[in-house]
Design a protein around this motif. Structure first.
Motif, PDB file in Angstrom:
ATOM      1  N   TYR A   1      25.575  50.010   7.407  1.00 18.81           N
ATOM      2  CA  TYR A   1      25.663  49.335   6.106  1.00 18.81           C
ATOM      3  C   TYR A   1      26.814  48.326   6.085  1.00 18.81           C
ATOM      4  CZ  TYR A   1      26.955  48.746   1.191  1.00 18.81           C
ATOM      5  OH  TYR A   1      27.291  48.215  -0.034  1.00 18.81           O
ATOM      6  N   ARG A   2      26.562  47.190   5.464  1.00 22.17           N
ATOM      7  CA  ARG A   2      27.619  46.194   5.208  1.00 22.17           C
ATOM      8  C   ARG A   2      27.476  45.766   3.756  1.00 22.17           C
ATOM      9  NH1 ARG A   2      26.382  41.859   8.940  1.00 22.17           N
ATOM     10  NH2 ARG A   2      26.672  43.427  10.549  1.00 22.17           N
ATOM     11  N   SER A   3      28.570  45.705   3.040  1.00 19.65           N
ATOM     12  CA  SER A   3      28.507  45.395   1.600  1.00 19.65           C
ATOM     13  C   SER A   3      28.314  43.898   1.357  1.00 19.65           C
ATOM     14  CB  SER A   3      29.792  45.846   0.906  1.00 19.65           C
ATOM     15  OG  SER A   3      30.857  45.011   1.317  1.00 19.65           O
ATOM     16  N   PHE A   4      27.899  43.568   0.160  1.00 17.48           N
ATOM     17  CA  PHE A   4      27.795  42.173  -0.266  1.00 17.48           C
ATOM     18  C   PHE A   4      29.149  41.480  -0.098  1.00 17.48           C
ATOM     19  CE2 PHE A   4      28.185  38.749  -3.316  1.00 17.48           C
ATOM     20  CZ  PHE A   4      26.960  38.107  -3.261  1.00 17.48           C
ATOM     21  N   GLU A   5      30.222  42.140  -0.527  1.00 18.20           N
ATOM     22  CA  GLU A   5      31.566  41.542  -0.467  1.00 18.20           C
ATOM     23  C   GLU A   5      31.947  41.203   0.969  1.00 18.20           C
ATOM     24  OE1 GLU A   5      33.741  40.385  -2.668  1.00 18.20           O
ATOM     25  OE2 GLU A   5      32.156  40.781  -4.131  1.00 18.20           O
ATOM     26  N   ARG A   6      31.636  42.114   1.882  1.00 18.38           N
ATOM     27  CA  ARG A   6      31.964  41.895   3.300  1.00 18.38           C
ATOM     28  C   ARG A   6      31.156  40.720   3.857  1.00 18.38           C
ATOM     29  NH1 ARG A   6      35.056  41.060   6.889  1.00 18.38           N
ATOM     30  NH2 ARG A   6      34.467  41.540   9.015  1.00 18.38           N
ATOM     31  N   GLN A   7      29.865  40.685   3.533  1.00 18.23           N
ATOM     32  CA  GLN A   7      29.010  39.600   4.026  1.00 18.23           C
ATOM     33  C   GLN A   7      29.452  38.267   3.423  1.00 18.23           C
ATOM     34  OE1 GLN A   7      26.781  40.472   6.376  1.00 18.23           O
ATOM     35  NE2 GLN A   7      26.258  38.346   6.760  1.00 18.23           N
ATOM     36  N   LEU A   8      29.868  38.301   2.165  1.00 20.87           N
ATOM     37  CA  LEU A   8      30.365  37.093   1.494  1.00 20.87           C
ATOM     38  C   LEU A   8      31.630  36.579   2.203  1.00 20.87           C
ATOM     39  CD1 LEU A   8      30.191  35.208  -1.062  1.00 20.87           C
ATOM     40  CD2 LEU A   8      31.727  36.817  -2.199  1.00 20.87           C
ATOM     41  N   ALA A   9      32.515  37.503   2.567  1.00 21.74           N
ATOM     42  CA  ALA A   9      33.755  37.099   3.243  1.00 21.74           C
ATOM     43  C   ALA A   9      33.443  36.468   4.604  1.00 21.74           C
ATOM     44  CB  ALA A   9      34.668  38.315   3.413  1.00 21.74           C
ATOM     45  N   ILE A  10      32.486  37.047   5.337  1.00 21.42           N
ATOM     46  CA  ILE A  10      32.111  36.511   6.655  1.00 21.42           C
ATOM     47  C   ILE A  10      31.506  35.111   6.490  1.00 21.42           C
ATOM     48  CG2 ILE A  10      30.505  36.775   8.604  1.00 21.42           C
ATOM     49  CD1 ILE A  10      30.738  39.866   8.169  1.00 21.42           C
ATOM     50  N   PHE A  11      30.558  34.988   5.566  1.00 19.52           N
ATOM     51  CA  PHE A  11      29.869  33.715   5.351  1.00 19.52           C
ATOM     52  C   PHE A  11      30.870  32.631   4.912  1.00 19.52           C
ATOM     53  CE2 PHE A  11      27.729  30.548   2.807  1.00 19.52           C
ATOM     54  CZ  PHE A  11      26.624  30.241   3.564  1.00 19.52           C
ATOM     55  N   ASN A  12      31.694  32.962   3.943  1.00 17.28           N
ATOM     56  CA  ASN A  12      32.647  31.964   3.436  1.00 17.28           C
ATOM     57  C   ASN A  12      33.657  31.547   4.506  1.00 17.28           C
ATOM     58  OD1 ASN A  12      31.439  31.875   0.955  1.00 17.28           O
ATOM     59  ND2 ASN A  12      33.012  33.038  -0.135  1.00 17.28           N
ATOM     60  N   ALA A  13      34.109  32.513   5.316  1.00 17.29           N
ATOM     61  CA  ALA A  13      35.082  32.184   6.366  1.00 17.29           C
ATOM     62  C   ALA A  13      34.457  31.216   7.374  1.00 17.29           C
ATOM     63  CB  ALA A  13      35.552  33.455   7.066  1.00 17.29           C
ATOM     64  N   LYS A  14      33.185  31.398   7.679  1.00 13.97           N
ATOM     65  CA  LYS A  14      32.506  30.480   8.606  1.00 13.97           C
ATOM     66  C   LYS A  14      32.339  29.114   7.953  1.00 13.97           C
ATOM     67  CE  LYS A  14      30.250  33.666  11.749  1.00 13.97           C
ATOM     68  NZ  LYS A  14      29.040  34.007  12.501  1.00 13.97           N
ATOM     69  N   ALA A  15      31.904  29.100   6.707  1.00 12.78           N
ATOM     70  CA  ALA A  15      31.671  27.826   6.018  1.00 12.78           C
ATOM     71  C   ALA A  15      32.968  27.046   5.832  1.00 12.78           C
ATOM     72  CB  ALA A  15      31.015  28.092   4.668  1.00 12.78           C
ATOM     73  N   ARG A  16      34.071  27.746   5.721  1.00 12.82           N
ATOM     74  CA  ARG A  16      35.368  27.091   5.483  1.00 12.82           C
ATOM     75  C   ARG A  16      36.138  26.844   6.772  1.00 12.82           C
ATOM     76  NH1 ARG A  16      36.112  31.053   0.307  1.00 12.82           N
ATOM     77  NH2 ARG A  16      34.939  29.763  -1.166  1.00 12.82           N
ATOM     78  N   GLY A  17      35.505  27.124   7.924  1.00 10.28           N
ATOM     79  CA  GLY A  17      36.150  26.829   9.206  1.00 10.28           C
ATOM     80  C   GLY A  17      37.227  27.823   9.586  1.00 10.28           C
ATOM     81  N   GLU A  18      37.253  28.988   8.912  1.00 11.02           N
ATOM     82  CA  GLU A  18      38.282  29.991   9.219  1.00 11.02           C
ATOM     83  C   GLU A  18      37.786  30.993  10.261  1.00 11.02           C
ATOM     84  OE1 GLU A  18      39.421  29.636   4.524  1.00 11.02           O
ATOM     85  OE2 GLU A  18      38.657  31.545   5.297  1.00 11.02           O
ATOM     86  N   ARG A  19      36.519  30.903  10.574  1.00 14.06           N
ATOM     87  CA  ARG A  19      35.919  31.811  11.552  1.00 14.06           C
ATOM     88  C   ARG A  19      34.909  30.998  12.347  1.00 14.06           C
ATOM     89  NH1 ARG A  19      34.415  37.949  10.260  1.00 14.06           N
ATOM     90  NH2 ARG A  19      33.031  38.357  11.982  1.00 14.06           N
ATOM     91  N   LYS A  20      34.842  31.231  13.658  1.00  7.87           N
ATOM     92  CA  LYS A  20      33.994  30.409  14.533  1.00  7.87           C
ATOM     93  C   LYS A  20      32.515  30.523  14.183  1.00  7.87           C
ATOM     94  CE  LYS A  20      36.541  30.277  18.843  1.00  7.87           C
ATOM     95  NZ  LYS A  20      36.685  30.974  20.119  1.00  7.87           N
ATOM     96  N   VAL A  21      31.823  29.380  14.250  1.00  4.40           N
ATOM     97  CA  VAL A  21      30.363  29.369  14.184  1.00  4.40           C
ATOM     98  C   VAL A  21      29.895  29.013  15.589  1.00  4.40           C
ATOM     99  CG1 VAL A  21      28.343  28.237  13.181  1.00  4.40           C
ATOM    100  CG2 VAL A  21      30.386  28.617  11.779  1.00  4.40           C
ATOM    101  N   LEU A  22      29.030  29.848  16.171  1.00  2.00           N
ATOM    102  CA  LEU A  22      28.604  29.620  17.554  1.00  2.00           C
ATOM    103  C   LEU A  22      27.188  29.049  17.609  1.00  2.00           C
ATOM    104  CD1 LEU A  22      29.912  32.956  19.139  1.00  2.00           C
ATOM    105  CD2 LEU A  22      31.076  30.745  19.034  1.00  2.00           C
ATOM    106  N   ASP A  23      26.906  28.352  18.708  1.00  2.00           N
ATOM    107  CA  ASP A  23      25.525  27.896  18.920  1.00  2.00           C
ATOM    108  C   ASP A  23      24.817  28.884  19.850  1.00  2.00           C
ATOM    109  OD1 ASP A  23      26.322  27.369  21.519  1.00  2.00           O
ATOM    110  OD2 ASP A  23      26.452  25.203  21.250  1.00  2.00           O
ATOM    111  N   ASP A  24      23.584  28.563  20.222  1.00  2.00           N
ATOM    112  CA  ASP A  24      22.779  29.504  21.016  1.00  2.00           C
ATOM    113  C   ASP A  24      23.372  29.788  22.394  1.00  2.00           C
ATOM    114  OD1 ASP A  24      21.085  29.675  18.924  1.00  2.00           O
ATOM    115  OD2 ASP A  24      19.336  28.838  19.933  1.00  2.00           O
ATOM    116  N   ARG A  25      24.243  28.880  22.885  1.00  3.89           N
ATOM    117  CA  ARG A  25      24.853  29.113  24.202  1.00  3.89           C
ATOM    118  C   ARG A  25      26.191  29.842  24.080  1.00  3.89           C
ATOM    119  NH1 ARG A  25      25.689  23.425  25.718  1.00  3.89           N
ATOM    120  NH2 ARG A  25      25.697  23.326  23.453  1.00  3.89           N
ATOM    121  N   GLY A  26      26.549  30.178  22.827  1.00  2.00           N
ATOM    122  CA  GLY A  26      27.810  30.885  22.613  1.00  2.00           C
ATOM    123  C   GLY A  26      29.003  29.952  22.486  1.00  2.00           C
TER     124      GLY A  26
END
Ligand SMILES: [Zn+2]
Length: 231
Positions: free
Chosen positions: A57-82
């Motif tokens: 299980y992962r909560s809405f809040e946790r998923q929101l934090a992951i998504f927002n961090a990626k959208a804001r450039g605070e967490r890496k977004v990878l392509d299909d080659r990694g």
């Protein structure tokens, strides 16, 4: 599945975890999935493989934090080659779909339900090994290759399946992601496009205007898992 099982909108959106139980590895899953999980674990065990849960299980809040961090450039977004994607070079629509390839929108993750889990084989790991959940780990010769060949063989006879087995053009393949079908089907029915839209409208969500503009498309491809020929 017990007939008295009721699936609520809050549960479908990852806003309520009171119905879940904690299993090994400190993961939470739905108790209805436990007997089938224990049976699959024992089948794997008979062939010398373990079935550990890396993420339940992962909560809405946790998923929101992951998504927002990626959208804001605070967490890496990878392509299909990694490789890391430079979001600044993409349109906002392209940024959104690059994130969604590997991370669900909050409210739209199957990990909200307790019916879905990412699995690995703790018995196959060398000491100190960190689970990565990559295709290479699951392939023949990979550290979890033996477990995945067993799952290939036994999943068709169990109530678990791999919702992300194939690349349909939206979400990257995730052979390690298992879903307990009787429960997941119930959650799929509750999680409508409008329920998701109303929830996201009220959330502190990065890229919200572009998400809302493309929500019909996102819902079809990333929630209902319809195949898409063009991206
Ligand atoms: Zn997963």
């Amino acid at each position: 599945m017990p007939s008295e099982l009721s699936v609520t909108e809050e549960q479908a959106l990852g806003l309520d975890d009171r119905h879940l139980v904690v299993v090994e590895g400190n993961c939470k899953i739905h108790p209805t999935a436990l007997p089938a999980l224990q049976s699959l674990t024992s089948i794997c065990g008979q062939s010398g493989s373990g079935l550990g849960i890396a993420s339940g299980y992962r909560s809405f809040e946790r998923q929101l934090a992951i998504f927002n961090a990626k959208a804001r450039g605070e967490r890496k977004v990878l392509d299909d080659r990694g490789c890391a994607v430079d979001l600044k070079c993409l349109s906002v629509r392209e940024q959104l779909f690059a994130i969604l390839r590997f991370s669900a929108l909050p409210g739209a993750s199957r990990h909200h339900w307790g019916s879905d889990m990412d699995v690995f084989d703790p018995m196959a790991m060398p000491a100190g090994y960190q689970v990565q959940l990559t295709m290479a780990e699951c392939e023949e010769g990979g550290v979890f290759g033996a477990l995945h060949r067993l799952l290939d063989e036994h999943l068709p006879h169990s109530e678990f399946y791999r919702p992300y087995a194939r690349d349909l053009g939206a979400i990257a393949p995730e052979p390690w992601h298992l879903s307990y079908a009787p429960l997941a089907r119930a959650y799929e029915k509750v999680l409508t496009r409008d329920l998701l839209g109303d929830c996201l409208q009220c959330a502190d969500l990065a890229l919200k205007p572009v998400v809302m503009r493309h929500l019909d498309d996102i819902y079809r491809r990333f929630v209902q898992l319809e195949s898409c020929s063009e991206k």
